[in-house]
Design an enzyme around this catalytic site. Structure first.
Site, PDB file in Angstrom:
ATOM      1  N   CYS A  10       0.634  -1.319   0.191  1.00  0.00           N
ATOM      2  CA  CYS A  10       0.410  -0.245   0.162  1.00  0.00           C
ATOM      3  C   CYS A  10       0.984   1.631  -0.364  1.00  0.00           C
ATOM      4  CB  CYS A  10      -1.339   0.120   1.606  1.00  0.00           C
ATOM      5  SG  CYS A  10       0.145  -0.024   3.072  1.00  0.00           S
ATOM      6  N   GLY A  38      -1.589   0.656  -5.217  1.00  0.00           N
ATOM      7  CA  GLY A  38      -2.782  -0.394  -3.779  1.00  0.00           C
ATOM      8  C   GLY A  38      -3.859   0.319  -4.681  1.00  0.00           C
ATOM      9  N   ASN A 113       1.621   0.546   6.195  1.00  0.00           N
ATOM     10  CA  ASN A 113       2.277   0.067   4.487  1.00  0.00           C
ATOM     11  C   ASN A 113       3.414  -0.498   4.914  1.00  0.00           C
ATOM     12  OD1 ASN A 113       3.867  -0.680   2.330  1.00  0.00           O
ATOM     13  ND2 ASN A 113       4.948   0.910   1.856  1.00  0.00           N
ATOM     14  N   GLY A 114       3.318  -2.567   4.897  1.00  0.00           N
ATOM     15  CA  GLY A 114       4.018  -3.221   5.042  1.00  0.00           C
ATOM     16  C   GLY A 114       3.500  -4.652   5.798  1.00  0.00           C
ATOM     17  N   TYR A 256      10.204  -2.447  -9.590  1.00  0.00           N
ATOM     18  CA  TYR A 256       9.342  -1.781  -9.982  1.00  0.00           C
ATOM     19  C   TYR A 256       7.880  -1.195  -9.748  1.00  0.00           C
ATOM     20  CZ  TYR A 256       4.243  -3.975 -11.368  1.00  0.00           C
ATOM     21  OH  TYR A 256       2.750  -4.276 -11.494  1.00  0.00           O
TER      22      TYR A 256
END
Length: 474
Positions: A10, A38, A113-114, A256
């Site tokens: 995210c 996300g 995030n993670g 990416y």
């Protein structure tokens, strides 16, 4: 999913200002800039007076937030936002973030995030102690632990530091209370998090592209293991978590995940991808008529390959911008057929030509096979596949949705076998040494390529959950 690419969990954003500002509309704009991180759900939390308000929904930012809502919540002082792709926790509205908690001691909204590697252990202990959890993601655990520490100590910074010292894994977090905004980055720095200023407001975001979208000034990256607390008076205080060591920045952010216009820990994503392309040519010089990138993840590396080789750069595909997110289609056949709808080869470029085709990765090989077939049908004489990362062989435990090891094509075939499977004339992956060379002074997490991880990947059992969680570790 359409491209069979790994997904990152995210993107997060937070803003605080001493004066009322359009915090929610600004958060929505920032989340649009982070949409690539996300696409399953989006959410924004803010405080109207002392009351915590949170709006979340499934889909893109533009689907979730109407203009009427943005006008309704236009003038507030603090907000946090989130866009999600699920890794821990299923894809449903209950797991959408921010996760909000209203308690007599503290009301807060948290965006994460993670991925927490010891979340299963903590969740089990919480349930055994009688706690009721409302989601299946690991972020709710963080809220509960902060509230427990807040009950014990009565200080939000101390509560956050103590809670974060107890959890393991990857976490870049923004937390909003009615009068504070707190940002946290895990001790290894797995996931990016940066700090900026927009006039008198302080902002935090997963990537600098979100700051750029608002016209905010970049201040600095949040350091691994750092907790930054900002209040409505403009005070900024920093704290340190235990065992901070900048040794885990995810290299796939540069391959990416991140937008090419972002800068992460001082490294330009665009320049890193161009260097990867240059290194691919030096690693195995190949003669061809054109260098082509797979949209969008292979385009910058293709530019680097073209510059290094002198082979002209040309587009091989047109990408249909109006096709929806095909990874949500109901069956595998429809998802695979979506490749044909989303990408279409340009016959004028590829017919009777030798093509060097650049992409960022091969996960299962399904998409690469279909793309090469498209080029063959369009008349390509030769297709030489070049990948700007080493072969995927191992799972990721830190917030990247990399497939089970037995589904990764690099674990079932050698490079020659993969080349034959996807139908290319030749195949070359970027070597680990050349990947590291994009930033020699940075210690990246390379676990998905090597199986060696900078942090524990299995839950560490705690003898006494309550004692460990409530101890003063500051």
């Amino acid at each position: 999913m359409y491209n069979q690419k790994p997904k990152e969990e995210c993107g997060v954003f937070g803003i605080i200002s001493a004066k009322p500002i359009p915090a929610v509309p600004l958060a929505a704009s920032a989340l649009m800039a982070l949409q690539h991180r996300g696409e399953e759900s989006a959410g924004i939390a803010t405080f109207i007076g002392d009351t915590l308000k949170c709006k979340k929904g499934m889909g893109l930012v533009s689907d979730v937030f109407s203009s009427d809502y943005l006008e309704f919540a236009a003038d507030t002082k603090v907000a946090v936002g989130h866009v999600r792709y699920s890794t821990t926790g299923s894809c449903n509205i209950e797991n959408a973030q921010p996760i909000e908690t209203v308690h007599s001691k503290i009301s807060l909204a948290l965006a994460h995030n993670g991925n927490l590697t010891n979340s299963a252990t903590i969740r089990r202990e919480l349930v055994q102690s009688g706690m009721v959890l409302h989601t299946t993601n690991d972020t709710e655990i963080l809220n509960i632990m902060i509230v427990k520490n807040m009950i014990e100590f009565g200080n939000i910074e101390r509560a956050v530091v103590n809670a974060m010292n107890f959890v393991e894994g990857a976490f870049s977090i923004v937390i909003a209370t009615k009068d504070k905004l707190i940002a946290v980055r895990d001790p290894y720095g797995f996931r990016p998090l940066c700090m900026g200023r927009l006039g008198d407001a302080v902002v935090f975001a997963s990537e600098t592209c979100a700051l750029d979208a608002l016209g905010a000034e970049f201040v600095r990256d949040v350091k691994p293991g750092e907790v930054i607390s900002c209040d409505l008076k403009g005070n900024i205080n920093t704290y340190r978590l235990e065992n901070a060591s900048q040794s885990g920045l995810c290299v796939f952010e540069f391959i990416y995940f991140a937008r090419p216009d972002s800068i992460i820990d001082g490294i330009s994503v665009y320049e890193a991808r161009e260097l990867m392309g240059r290194a691919l040519y030096r690693q195995l010089p190949t003669d061809a008529d054109y260098v082509c990138g797979v949209p969008d993840s292979g385009l910058v590396a293709a530019q680097g390959y073209s510059k290094e080789s002198g082979i002209p750069l040309a587009p091989a595909f047109v990408k249909n911008k109006y096709v929806g997110r095909s990874f949500i289609l109901p069956d595998q056949v429809k998802r695979e057929n979506a490749v044909n709808v989303k990408l279409n080869p340009i016959r004028a470029t590829v017919k009777d030509k030798r093509i060097v085709l650049i992409d960022d990765s091969i996960v299962r090989s399904t998409t690469s096979t279909r793309i090469i077939k498209m080029l063959r049908r369009a008349g390509a004489k030769e297709v030489h596949m070049r990948i700007s990362s080493p072969p995927f062989k191992y799972e990721c435990y830190f917030g990247t949705d990399i497939d089970d090891r037995d589904k990764l094509v690099a674990n079932r075939y050698d490079v020659k076998g993969i080349c034959e499977k996807i139908g290319a004339d030749s195949l070359e992956y970027l070597s680990l040494e050349n990947l590291k060379a994009i930033s020699p002074k940075t210690t990246f997490c390379l676990g998905c390529f090597t199986g060696d991880y900078p942090a524990p990947t299995t839950p560490m059992l705690k003898n006494s959950f309550d004692e460990a969680m409530l101890s003063d570790k500051r």
